[in-house]
Design a protein around this motif. Structure first.
Motif, mmCIF file in Angstrom:
data_model
loop_
_atom_site.group_PDB
_atom_site.id
_atom_site.type_symbol
_atom_site.label_atom_id
_atom_site.label_comp_id
_atom_site.label_asym_id
_atom_site.label_seq_id
_atom_site.Cartn_x
_atom_site.Cartn_y
_atom_site.Cartn_z
ATOM 1 N N GLY A 22 100.824 -43.958 59.786
ATOM 2 C CA GLY A 22 100.536 -42.717 59.081
ATOM 3 C C GLY A 22 99.980 -41.667 60.006
ATOM 4 N N ARG A 23 99.914 -40.468 59.470
ATOM 5 C CA ARG A 23 99.468 -39.348 60.291
ATOM 6 C C ARG A 23 98.281 -38.683 59.612
ATOM 7 N NH1 ARG A 23 104.698 -35.934 61.853
ATOM 8 N NH2 ARG A 23 104.341 -36.440 64.014
ATOM 9 N N TYR A 24 97.278 -38.396 60.425
ATOM 10 C CA TYR A 24 96.021 -37.860 59.905
ATOM 11 C C TYR A 24 95.614 -36.637 60.722
ATOM 12 C CZ TYR A 24 96.009 -42.526 57.954
ATOM 13 O OH TYR A 24 96.374 -43.673 57.295
ATOM 14 N N ALA A 25 95.043 -35.651 60.057
ATOM 15 C CA ALA A 25 94.559 -34.478 60.781
ATOM 16 C C ALA A 25 93.239 -34.002 60.189
ATOM 17 C CB ALA A 25 95.593 -33.360 60.721
ATOM 18 N N VAL A 26 92.277 -33.778 61.078
ATOM 19 C CA VAL A 26 90.947 -33.316 60.665
ATOM 20 C C VAL A 26 90.789 -31.877 61.132
ATOM 21 C CG1 VAL A 26 88.479 -33.734 60.825
ATOM 22 C CG2 VAL A 26 90.083 -35.639 61.129
ATOM 23 N N LEU A 27 90.568 -30.991 60.182
ATOM 24 C CA LEU A 27 90.418 -29.582 60.513
ATOM 25 C C LEU A 27 88.931 -29.282 60.690
ATOM 26 C CD1 LEU A 27 92.887 -27.665 60.344
ATOM 27 C CD2 LEU A 27 91.821 -26.740 58.304
ATOM 28 N N ARG A 54 98.893 -22.047 54.588
ATOM 29 C CA ARG A 54 100.332 -22.262 54.807
ATOM 30 C C ARG A 54 100.574 -23.271 55.923
ATOM 31 N NH1 ARG A 54 102.479 -16.542 55.659
ATOM 32 N NH2 ARG A 54 104.203 -17.637 56.636
ATOM 33 N N LEU A 55 99.731 -23.200 56.951
ATOM 34 C CA LEU A 55 99.869 -24.164 58.047
ATOM 35 C C LEU A 55 99.578 -25.588 57.549
ATOM 36 C CD1 LEU A 55 100.321 -24.581 61.089
ATOM 37 C CD2 LEU A 55 97.867 -24.294 61.405
ATOM 38 N N LEU A 56 98.532 -25.700 56.724
ATOM 39 C CA LEU A 56 98.176 -27.029 56.207
ATOM 40 C C LEU A 56 99.266 -27.572 55.291
ATOM 41 C CD1 LEU A 56 94.347 -26.985 55.475
ATOM 42 C CD2 LEU A 56 95.592 -27.468 57.557
ATOM 43 N N THR A 57 99.838 -26.689 54.478
ATOM 44 C CA THR A 57 100.924 -27.123 53.585
ATOM 45 C C THR A 57 102.081 -27.661 54.421
ATOM 46 O OG1 THR A 57 100.251 -25.376 52.093
ATOM 47 C CG2 THR A 57 102.396 -26.360 51.669
ATOM 48 N N THR A 58 102.386 -26.984 55.538
ATOM 49 C CA THR A 58 103.459 -27.463 56.423
ATOM 50 C C THR A 58 103.111 -28.843 56.984
ATOM 51 O OG1 THR A 58 103.869 -25.187 57.041
ATOM 52 C CG2 THR A 58 104.838 -26.855 58.462
ATOM 53 N N LEU A 59 101.869 -28.982 57.465
ATOM 54 C CA LEU A 59 101.468 -30.278 58.033
ATOM 55 C C LEU A 59 101.596 -31.387 56.983
ATOM 56 C CD1 LEU A 59 98.272 -29.449 60.159
ATOM 57 C CD2 LEU A 59 100.486 -30.194 61.004
ATOM 58 N N GLN A 60 101.194 -31.036 55.737
ATOM 59 C CA GLN A 60 101.207 -32.029 54.664
ATOM 60 C C GLN A 60 102.630 -32.360 54.214
ATOM 61 O OE1 GLN A 60 98.364 -30.277 52.022
ATOM 62 N NE2 GLN A 60 97.399 -32.225 51.585
ATOM 63 N N GLN A 61 103.398 -31.287 53.926
ATOM 64 C CA GLN A 61 104.705 -31.506 53.289
ATOM 65 C C GLN A 61 105.813 -31.835 54.287
ATOM 66 O OE1 GLN A 61 105.310 -28.218 50.624
ATOM 67 N NE2 GLN A 61 103.658 -28.900 49.285
ATOM 68 N N THR A 62 105.844 -31.127 55.403
ATOM 69 C CA THR A 62 106.933 -31.364 56.352
ATOM 70 C C THR A 62 106.650 -32.565 57.242
ATOM 71 O OG1 THR A 62 107.195 -28.976 56.363
ATOM 72 C CG2 THR A 62 108.443 -30.191 58.023
ATOM 73 N N TYR A 63 105.387 -32.727 57.628
ATOM 74 C CA TYR A 63 105.081 -33.788 58.603
ATOM 75 C C TYR A 63 104.284 -34.950 58.012
ATOM 76 C CZ TYR A 63 106.717 -30.179 61.720
ATOM 77 O OH TYR A 63 107.488 -29.227 62.323
ATOM 78 N N GLN A 64 104.053 -34.925 56.710
ATOM 79 C CA GLN A 64 103.356 -36.007 56.003
ATOM 80 C C GLN A 64 101.989 -36.372 56.602
ATOM 81 O OE1 GLN A 64 107.047 -36.743 56.049
ATOM 82 N NE2 GLN A 64 106.827 -35.731 54.072
ATOM 83 N N PHE A 65 101.234 -35.361 56.969
ATOM 84 C CA PHE A 65 99.871 -35.611 57.435
ATOM 85 C C PHE A 65 98.935 -35.746 56.240
ATOM 86 C CE2 PHE A 65 101.207 -34.142 61.583
ATOM 87 C CZ PHE A 65 100.346 -34.789 62.454
ATOM 88 N N ARG A 66 97.962 -36.647 56.368
ATOM 89 C CA ARG A 66 96.843 -36.628 55.417
ATOM 90 C C ARG A 66 95.760 -35.781 56.056
ATOM 91 N NH1 ARG A 66 95.886 -42.723 53.294
ATOM 92 N NH2 ARG A 66 98.024 -43.089 52.633
ATOM 93 N N LEU A 67 95.144 -34.922 55.249
ATOM 94 C CA LEU A 67 94.243 -33.935 55.828
ATOM 95 C C LEU A 67 92.817 -34.056 55.317
ATOM 96 C CD1 LEU A 67 96.517 -30.800 55.370
ATOM 97 C CD2 LEU A 67 96.163 -32.087 57.471
ATOM 98 N N CYS A 68 91.900 -33.642 56.179
ATOM 99 C CA CYS A 68 90.500 -33.516 55.754
ATOM 100 C C CYS A 68 89.942 -32.304 56.486
ATOM 101 C CB CYS A 68 89.740 -34.774 56.155
ATOM 102 S SG CYS A 68 87.975 -34.689 55.840
#
Ligand SMILES: Nc1nc2c(ncn2[C@@H]2O[C@H](COP(=O)(O)OP(=O)(O)O)[C@@H](O)[C@H]2O)c(=O)[nH]1
Ligand SMILES: [Mg+2]
Length: 282
Positions: free
Chosen positions: A2-7, A120-134
């Protein structure tokens, strides 16, 4: 896995870049694989070389010079440019399968509170690249001088949380400065730890009483409305952070892992060293 990204967000100087470095150092010592994504086109030096760096696409200084823009307009231009050139991001992100990105953001909080660019950037990360975000929102402990500043810090954190629309953790940074204040003479704007603890996980009613005690009665209804809003969004609590303390950084990383359910979709592993014969005989 999986892919994870912390902002990592918050006002300028709140300790974002320092926290990113501390998280990467902590990951190194504990054998975890975290990557730095620099999203600040005006950033200068990094202790860890960013794996992904917006400055490879566009730099703030060039934009300001060429487009005759100030720093804030220039920053907005950089983000618009990034969103128009998502194939660059695709190239940067496409190669990785298992990612855990720590994204160091610019300090202009209007990017996450006023404009839809970051969303919009987060939506791209989530929807296009399937990142889970925090997202983390850092507020400096020295800034929280009294209940009114606590309101100001909390409301901007809330505005960022609502705009970014992903798991969110409030962080009160630079707690080591507060600890020092406990024994040392209180400096201007400094608080001692006991005073500040009240703001880490405060009782909304006590907050309201404190705000009312220091303000004109005509503001009491406003105080009540703000406390109600903070309580409704469960935004009251802050996680204390001392970026110079390994345990504090480790504890924050556990909270982040938990918020993103890190590793929970991992397949259970076959026990390697177990003698399966014991089970077959039974
Ligand atoms: N004492 C102390 N200073 C810190 C801490 N985190 C950051 N700083 C200092 O605060 C200043 C701003 O930090 P920086 O990470 O650049 O903030 P940013 O603008 O949010 O990226 C720097 O001088 C850091 O050394 C901390 O946990 N404790
Ligand atoms: Mg920074």
């Amino acid at each position: 896995m999986g892919r994870y990204a912390v902002l990592v967000t918050g006002p300028a100087g709140s300790g974002k870049s320092t926290l990113c470095t501390s998280l990467l150092t902590h990951a190194q010592t504990t054998g975890r694989n975290l990557h730095l994504f620099n999203l600040d086109p005006a950033a200068e030096n990094f202790e860890f070389k960013p794996t992904v760096d917006i400055r490879d696409l566009i730099g703030l200084e060039d934009v300001m010079e060429e487009m005759q823009l100030g720093p804030n307009g220039g920053l907005v231009y950089c983000f618009e440019y990034l969103l128009e050139n998502l194939d660059w991001l695709d190239e940067q992100l496409g190669a990785f399968e298992d990612d855990y990105l720590i994204i160091d953001c610019p300090g202009q909080i209007e990017l996450y509170t006023h404009t839809p660019l970051m969303t919009r950037l987060l939506t791209t990360l989530q929807q296009t690249y399937q990142f889970r975000l925090c997202s983390l929102y850092l507020v400096e402990s020295n800034f929280i001088d009294d209940v009114n500043k606590f309101f100001a810090g909390t409301l901007s954190a809330m505005s960022s949380m609502i705009n970014l629309d992903c798991s969110h953790i409030n962080v009160m940074s630079k707690m080591d400065l507060v600890k020092r204040g406990e024994t040392a003479q209180r400096t201007k704007g400094g608080k001692n730890k006991r005073e500040l603890d009240r703001y880490l996980d405060p009782d909304p009613l006590l907050l309201m009483e404190e705000a009312n005690a220091s303000s004109n009665p005509k503001f009491h209804a406003l105080n009540e409305a703000i406390v109600q809003l903070i309580d409704d969004f469960s935004m009251v609590s802050f996680m204390p952070l001392d970026a110079t303390d390994e345990d504090s950084v480790g504890s924050l990383l556990s909270h982040i892992d938990h918020a993103m359910q890190y590793g929970e979709d991992e397949e259970p592993k076959e026990p390697k060293d177990m003698d399966m014969g014991d089970f077959e005989d039974a």
